[in-house]
Motif scaffolding. Structure first.
Motif, PDB file in Angstrom:
ATOM      1  N   MET A 144      -4.354  -5.670  -4.940  1.00 55.07           N
ATOM      2  CA  MET A 144      -4.268  -4.248  -4.633  1.00 55.07           C
ATOM      3  C   MET A 144      -2.876  -3.645  -5.217  1.00 55.07           C
ATOM      4  SD  MET A 144      -2.233  -3.448  -0.841  1.00 55.07           S
ATOM      5  CE  MET A 144      -3.935  -3.443   0.235  1.00 55.07           C
ATOM      6  N   SER A 145      -2.196  -4.723  -6.466  1.00 52.23           N
ATOM      7  CA  SER A 145      -0.583  -4.097  -6.674  1.00 52.23           C
ATOM      8  C   SER A 145      -1.699  -3.705  -7.668  1.00 52.23           C
ATOM      9  CB  SER A 145      -0.202  -4.822  -7.522  1.00 52.23           C
ATOM     10  OG  SER A 145       0.732  -4.556  -8.085  1.00 52.23           O
ATOM     11  N   LYS A 146      -1.082  -2.349  -8.116  1.00 49.03           N
ATOM     12  CA  LYS A 146      -0.956  -1.340  -9.450  1.00 49.03           C
ATOM     13  C   LYS A 146      -0.242  -1.862 -10.898  1.00 49.03           C
ATOM     14  CE  LYS A 146      -3.052   2.428  -6.806  1.00 49.03           C
ATOM     15  NZ  LYS A 146      -2.809   4.565  -6.814  1.00 49.03           N
ATOM     16  N   CYS A 147       0.547  -3.142 -10.384  1.00 48.22           N
ATOM     17  CA  CYS A 147       1.081  -3.251 -11.652  1.00 48.22           C
ATOM     18  C   CYS A 147       1.140  -4.932 -11.708  1.00 48.22           C
ATOM     19  CB  CYS A 147       2.503  -3.291 -11.135  1.00 48.22           C
ATOM     20  SG  CYS A 147       3.095  -3.695  -9.846  1.00 48.22           S
ATOM     21  N   PRO A 148       1.564  -5.336 -12.739  1.00 47.98           N
ATOM     22  CA  PRO A 148       0.790  -6.978 -12.972  1.00 47.98           C
ATOM     23  C   PRO A 148       2.223  -8.267 -11.419  1.00 47.98           C
ATOM     24  CG  PRO A 148       1.363  -5.423 -15.133  1.00 47.98           C
ATOM     25  CD  PRO A 148       2.041  -5.003 -13.605  1.00 47.98           C
ATOM     26  N   VAL A 149       1.201  -9.300 -11.790  1.00 52.63           N
ATOM     27  CA  VAL A 149       1.891  -9.995 -10.620  1.00 52.63           C
ATOM     28  C   VAL A 149       2.476 -11.141 -11.343  1.00 52.63           C
ATOM     29  CG1 VAL A 149       1.577 -10.732  -7.934  1.00 52.63           C
ATOM     30  CG2 VAL A 149       0.086  -8.891  -8.337  1.00 52.63           C
ATOM     31  N   ILE A 150       3.256 -11.610 -10.754  1.00 49.34           N
ATOM     32  CA  ILE A 150       4.254 -13.049 -11.002  1.00 49.34           C
ATOM     33  C   ILE A 150       4.214 -13.587 -10.112  1.00 49.34           C
ATOM     34  CG2 ILE A 150       6.021 -14.163 -11.967  1.00 49.34           C
ATOM     35  CD1 ILE A 150       5.657 -11.742 -13.610  1.00 49.34           C
ATOM     36  N   ILE A 151       3.391 -14.874 -10.121  1.00 53.11           N
ATOM     37  CA  ILE A 151       3.436 -15.762  -8.749  1.00 53.11           C
ATOM     38  C   ILE A 151       4.917 -16.831  -8.983  1.00 53.11           C
ATOM     39  CG2 ILE A 151       1.804 -18.030  -7.560  1.00 53.11           C
ATOM     40  CD1 ILE A 151       0.100 -16.973  -9.632  1.00 53.11           C
TER      41      ILE A 151
ATOM     42  N   LYS B  51       0.862  -0.935   0.018  1.00 48.48           N
ATOM     43  CA  LYS B  51      -0.103   0.063  -0.326  1.00 48.48           C
ATOM     44  C   LYS B  51       0.938   1.150  -0.078  1.00 48.48           C
ATOM     45  CE  LYS B  51      -3.975  -0.887   2.288  1.00 48.48           C
ATOM     46  NZ  LYS B  51      -4.370  -0.552   3.976  1.00 48.48           N
ATOM     47  N   GLU B  52       2.295   1.277   1.143  1.00 47.32           N
ATOM     48  CA  GLU B  52       2.721   2.399   0.768  1.00 47.32           C
ATOM     49  C   GLU B  52       3.488   2.360  -0.510  1.00 47.32           C
ATOM     50  OE1 GLU B  52       5.224   2.340   4.361  1.00 47.32           O
ATOM     51  OE2 GLU B  52       3.669   1.254   5.939  1.00 47.32           O
ATOM     52  N   VAL B  53       3.572   1.733  -0.891  1.00 49.14           N
ATOM     53  CA  VAL B  53       5.216   1.330  -2.201  1.00 49.14           C
ATOM     54  C   VAL B  53       3.597   1.453  -3.867  1.00 49.14           C
ATOM     55  CG1 VAL B  53       6.979   0.960  -0.971  1.00 49.14           C
ATOM     56  CG2 VAL B  53       5.787  -0.774  -2.337  1.00 49.14           C
ATOM     57  N   ASN B  54       2.507   1.565  -4.036  1.00 49.36           N
ATOM     58  CA  ASN B  54       2.121   0.873  -5.145  1.00 49.36           C
ATOM     59  C   ASN B  54       2.413   2.436  -6.162  1.00 49.36           C
ATOM     60  OD1 ASN B  54       0.379  -0.581  -5.835  1.00 49.36           O
ATOM     61  ND2 ASN B  54      -1.298  -0.799  -4.743  1.00 49.36           N
TER      62      ASN B  54
END
Length: 238
Positions: free
Chosen positions: A188-195, A153-156
């Protein structure tokens, strides 16, 4: 869904750790460069590399091997492990690495993460390695006492171009990724996520494809142990 076969480098060899434990590792005969070539020959387009020596020492140790891989094969490479300075990031960018993964240094110093994102736009990935909801740092030897979602949340808004989420308890265990926590992070992430962590079968890949804001998945031990065939896996790569 982008498939990222994983190469972890330690003492110039390909290794796999269980839950990030350096005392619980398997060494493989094929060199990292030859292993990358094998992935390329099978048709993979992306590669996830961790410099485990770098993670332990906090500096860029295996740049020559990574440069060799990037130079020989037209693969989109993301690299992590002990990257704690602008200079280290620059070295990787200069040899053609697509994404540089910041972990411990970014978590311990948010300003470093922000500065890196501003200087190297579209090249910075954030590695969030979690255990029981809390972030771990320093090669997973230290708990940061920071909740994963609170930190995100802080670095999003910093401009990270990719987020790599690893559940440490699943890593190297082949017990399937933590899809529940990954979904929360991806939401929550504003960028795509890798699992990352725990992939054991093609079913895990198919399940990952259904998650929103998930760009790809990292596969390591299941490949090396022969649980997932490369021909079967590359069919899921898009």
């Amino acid at each position: 869904m982008k498939i990222f076969p994983a190469i972890d480098i330690k003492d110039k060899k390909c290794v796999r750790l269980v839950k990030g434990d350096f005392d619980n590792k398997t060494e493989y005969e094929m060199s990292p460069v030859d292993q990358a070539g094998k992935f390329k020959d099978h048709g993979f387009k992306n590669l996830h590399i961790v410099d485990l020596d770098g993670a332990l020492n906090g500096e860029t140790v295996n740049l020559d091997i990574i440069q060799d891989i990037v130079g020989k094969y037209n693969l989109k490479v993301e690299v992590g492990g002990g990257i704690r300075s602008i200079d280290s990031i620059q070295k990787y960018i200069d040899v053609g690495v697509e994404k540089v993964i910041l972990g411990s240094a970014a978590i311990k110093d948010k300003n470093f993460l922000k500065e890196s994102c501003e200087k190297f736009q579209d090249h910075i990935a954030l590695g969030l390695d979690a255990k029981d909801g809390y972030l771990s740092v320093s090669g997973w030897k230290e708990n940061s006492n920071q909740l994963t979602l609170e930190f995100l949340k802080e670095v999003n808004d910093y401009g990270v171009s990719r987020l790599i989420y690893t559940d440490i308890d699943r890593d190297g265990m082949k017990q399937s990724p933590n899809f529940e926590e990954t979904s929360k992070v991806a939401e929550m992430s504003k960028c795509p996520v890798i699992i990352s962590g725990g992939v054991s079968s093609i079913d895990d890949i198919k399940k990952a494809k259904k998650l929103e804001n998930v760009e790809g998945i990292i596969v390591g031990k299941a490949i090396y142990d022969g649980d997932i065939g490369l021909k079967e896996l590359v069919k899921e790569d898009a």
